[in-house]
Design a protein around this motif. Structure first.
Motif, PDB file in Angstrom:
ATOM      1  N   GLU A 273       1.417  -1.327   0.095  1.00 52.87           N
ATOM      2  CA  GLU A 273      -0.244   0.234   0.142  1.00 52.87           C
ATOM      3  C   GLU A 273       1.200   1.342  -0.038  1.00 52.87           C
ATOM      4  OE1 GLU A 273      -3.839   1.541   2.251  1.00 52.87           O
ATOM      5  OE2 GLU A 273      -2.358   1.021   4.139  1.00 52.87           O
ATOM      6  N   ARG A 277      -5.071   5.930   0.364  1.00 55.23           N
ATOM      7  CA  ARG A 277      -5.694   4.580   1.004  1.00 55.23           C
ATOM      8  C   ARG A 277      -7.286   4.667  -0.227  1.00 55.23           C
ATOM      9  NH1 ARG A 277      -6.935   1.914   5.667  1.00 55.23           N
ATOM     10  NH2 ARG A 277      -4.631   1.523   6.072  1.00 55.23           N
ATOM     11  N   GLU A 278      -7.416   5.402  -0.730  1.00 55.08           N
ATOM     12  CA  GLU A 278      -8.389   5.700  -1.831  1.00 55.08           C
ATOM     13  C   GLU A 278      -8.184   5.019  -2.744  1.00 55.08           C
ATOM     14  OE1 GLU A 278     -11.548   6.813  -1.802  1.00 55.08           O
ATOM     15  OE2 GLU A 278     -10.915   7.146   0.772  1.00 55.08           O
ATOM     16  N   THR A 280      -6.215   2.444  -2.339  1.00 53.54           N
ATOM     17  CA  THR A 280      -6.377   0.791  -2.262  1.00 53.54           C
ATOM     18  C   THR A 280      -7.643   0.252  -2.289  1.00 53.54           C
ATOM     19  OG1 THR A 280      -4.427   0.878  -0.648  1.00 53.54           O
ATOM     20  CG2 THR A 280      -5.917  -0.128  -0.248  1.00 53.54           C
ATOM     21  N   ARG A 281      -8.718   1.282  -1.815  1.00 54.85           N
ATOM     22  CA  ARG A 281      -9.968   1.389  -2.090  1.00 54.85           C
ATOM     23  C   ARG A 281     -10.759   0.800  -3.514  1.00 54.85           C
ATOM     24  NH1 ARG A 281     -10.311   4.737   3.059  1.00 54.85           N
ATOM     25  NH2 ARG A 281     -10.947   3.795   4.377  1.00 54.85           N
ATOM     26  N   ARG A 284      -9.279  -3.023  -5.129  1.00 53.33           N
ATOM     27  CA  ARG A 284      -9.946  -3.484  -4.023  1.00 53.33           C
ATOM     28  C   ARG A 284     -11.842  -3.703  -5.149  1.00 53.33           C
ATOM     29  NH1 ARG A 284     -12.269  -7.309  -1.768  1.00 53.33           N
ATOM     30  NH2 ARG A 284     -12.579  -7.583   0.262  1.00 53.33           N
ATOM     31  N   PRO A 295      -0.444  -3.468   4.156  1.00 55.91           N
ATOM     32  CA  PRO A 295      -0.586  -2.237   4.806  1.00 55.91           C
ATOM     33  C   PRO A 295       0.039  -1.660   4.735  1.00 55.91           C
ATOM     34  CG  PRO A 295      -1.590  -3.467   6.545  1.00 55.91           C
ATOM     35  CD  PRO A 295      -0.800  -4.926   5.369  1.00 55.91           C
ATOM     36  N   LEU A 309      -9.182  -4.069   9.003  1.00 62.43           N
ATOM     37  CA  LEU A 309      -9.179  -3.985   7.672  1.00 62.43           C
ATOM     38  C   LEU A 309      -9.172  -4.816   7.266  1.00 62.43           C
ATOM     39  CD1 LEU A 309      -5.189  -2.534   7.394  1.00 62.43           C
ATOM     40  CD2 LEU A 309      -7.462  -0.991   7.154  1.00 62.43           C
ATOM     41  N   ASP A 312     -13.557  -4.344   8.185  1.00 62.49           N
ATOM     42  CA  ASP A 312     -14.644  -3.787   7.185  1.00 62.49           C
ATOM     43  C   ASP A 312     -14.462  -3.873   5.368  1.00 62.49           C
ATOM     44  OD1 ASP A 312     -12.101  -2.499   6.531  1.00 62.49           O
ATOM     45  OD2 ASP A 312     -11.628  -1.262   7.773  1.00 62.49           O
ATOM     46  N   THR A 314     -11.568  -3.962   3.743  1.00 67.43           N
ATOM     47  CA  THR A 314     -10.637  -3.172   3.244  1.00 67.43           C
ATOM     48  C   THR A 314      -9.804  -4.654   2.391  1.00 67.43           C
ATOM     49  OG1 THR A 314     -10.981  -1.141   4.695  1.00 67.43           O
ATOM     50  CG2 THR A 314      -8.395  -1.017   3.305  1.00 67.43           C
TER      51      THR A 314
END
Length: 388
Positions: A273, A277-278, A280-281, A284, A295, A309, A312, A314
């Motif tokens: 990562e 994080r956006e 990453t999402r 995904r 992470p 993670l 939730d 992720t």
């Protein structure tokens, strides 16, 4: 939270199906270079088998980077999967892991321009997508040496390198591995093709986001054709500056990569990562298989706090590096909330079994803490993760 809903939350300790392979949990051992291939012809040893077997409680082990060809080596004493003696030696490693109930994928790592001629046999020379050297130096038997200007791969060279990965994947299956992870991260050859500062080609292997992804796609496609997409994974690290990589706007490149990989259908994507994080999402959401996340943690490495993670959504699976290096029974320690051994940086690369196979496991009769210990109440160690 409603107790009925709470009972359905997926945790890192739950099993998962990886394209037909059942993983006992969602905690993976990340690939970590250890530079201890002291067997004949850069093959693993009995200590290598012990090291991985000790960590077989991972849902998935991904090995240290393994060069798919003699010219793919970038560091001293790293193992290969391109000879019969290497295949035979790796068979003992996979046998030990399977006997302990584990699953293990071989990571294929061609280092490209990261390396030095003194590390290569028979007059071979480091290669890259373009004749652009990395800034910095690499450790050799004679101490640090500056990176050289790599030989720019021509069309025939590129296709031979693709086939080298496919041949090494077939060797991995002959050696008893459960699958193969293509190393497209951390500044090595596949990543060098993806990045605009190391790939300045203007042909169909470079020049824009789509063309820079072609080499990665062809390697994954060839590996999947050789051993099956359900046995194929890919590791990427968008925006990571390792190996003098510069990707100022990685999102378009990696969107194109995942779009072109859709027809191939690799079993998993392993993301190292970035701070984004956006992204990453987004990756995904775009990837249709199992999403493995290494992470990012500001100023440190992944620890027990990151278990949430999985809960939730992720990630499907979390990979741990330094924490797994020092704690062979890491899933148990994470479930119990610790304690954790601290890794010794001085023994990361090379050396004997110290810092390799001598990290202690918890005693079998150690009292349990509450199995539902939350990450916020667990104790983390402070160390830098070793990645390959």
């Amino acid at each position: 939270m409603d107790k009925r809903l709470e009972a359905t939350v997926t945790t890192a300790f739950d099993p998962i199906d990886l394209a037909g392979i059942r993983l006992r949990n969602r905690i993976a051992m990340a690939p970590m270079t250890r530079s201890r291939a002291y067997g004949p012809g850069l093959s693993p040893t009995a200590s290598t088998a012990a090291y991985y077997a000790q960590r077989a409680s991972a849902g998935l082990i991904v090995t240290e980077g393994i060069q798919p060809s003699p010219g793919g080596q970038g560091y001293p004493d790293t193992p290969g999967l391109h000879s019969a003696e290497q295949v035979a030696a790796w068979r003992k490693v996979t046998g030990a892991v399977h006997a302990a109930g584990g699953r293990i994928f071989a990571q294929l790592m061609h280092t490209g321009r990261i390396g030095h001629p003194s590390l290569l046999p028979d007059g071979l020379y480091p290669v890259g997508p373009s004749a652009v050297p990395a800034q910095g130096s690499v450790y050799t038997a004679n101490g640090p040496k500056p990176f050289v200007v790599p030989h720019e791969l021509n069309e025939d060279d590129i296709w031979q390198t693709v086939e080298d990965h496919a041949a090494a994947a077939r060797n991995a299956m002959a050696a008893g591995f459960d699958g193969v992870e293509v190393h497209g991260a951390n500044g090595y050859l596949v990543h060098q093709f993806l990045a605009p500062n190391s790939n300045i080609r203007v042909d169909h292997w470079g020049g824009d986001d789509r063309r820079r992804t072609r080499f990665a796609v062809e390697v994954v496609r060839a590996v999947a054709a050789a051993i099956g997409p359900e046995r194929t994974g890919l590791r990427i690290s968008p925006g990571k500056a390792l190996g003098d990589i510069d990707e100022p706007d990685p999102a378009p490149t990696y969107r194109a990569l995942l779009r072109d990989l859709e027809p191939v259908g690799p079993a998993y994507l392993h993301l190292v990562e970035s701070p984004d994080r956006e992204l990453t999402r987004e990756l995904r959401d775009r990837f249709g298989g199992v999403f493995v996340l290494n992470p990012r943690v500001e100023g440190g490495h992944a620890g027990p706090e990151q278990l949430s993670l999985v809960e939730d959504g992720t990630a499907d699976v979390l990979s741990y590096g330094a924490l797994f290096l020092a704690n062979p029974d890491l899933p148990l320690r994470l479930r119990r909330g610790g304690p954790y051994n601290s890794p010794e940086r001085a023994t990361y690369y090379g050396g004997d079994d110290r810092g390799y196979t001598d990290y202690p496991a918890l005693p079998a009769d150690e009292p349990r803490t509450d199995a539902t210990t939350t990450p916020s109440t667990a104790t983390a160690i402070s160390a830098t993760e070793v990645t390959a």
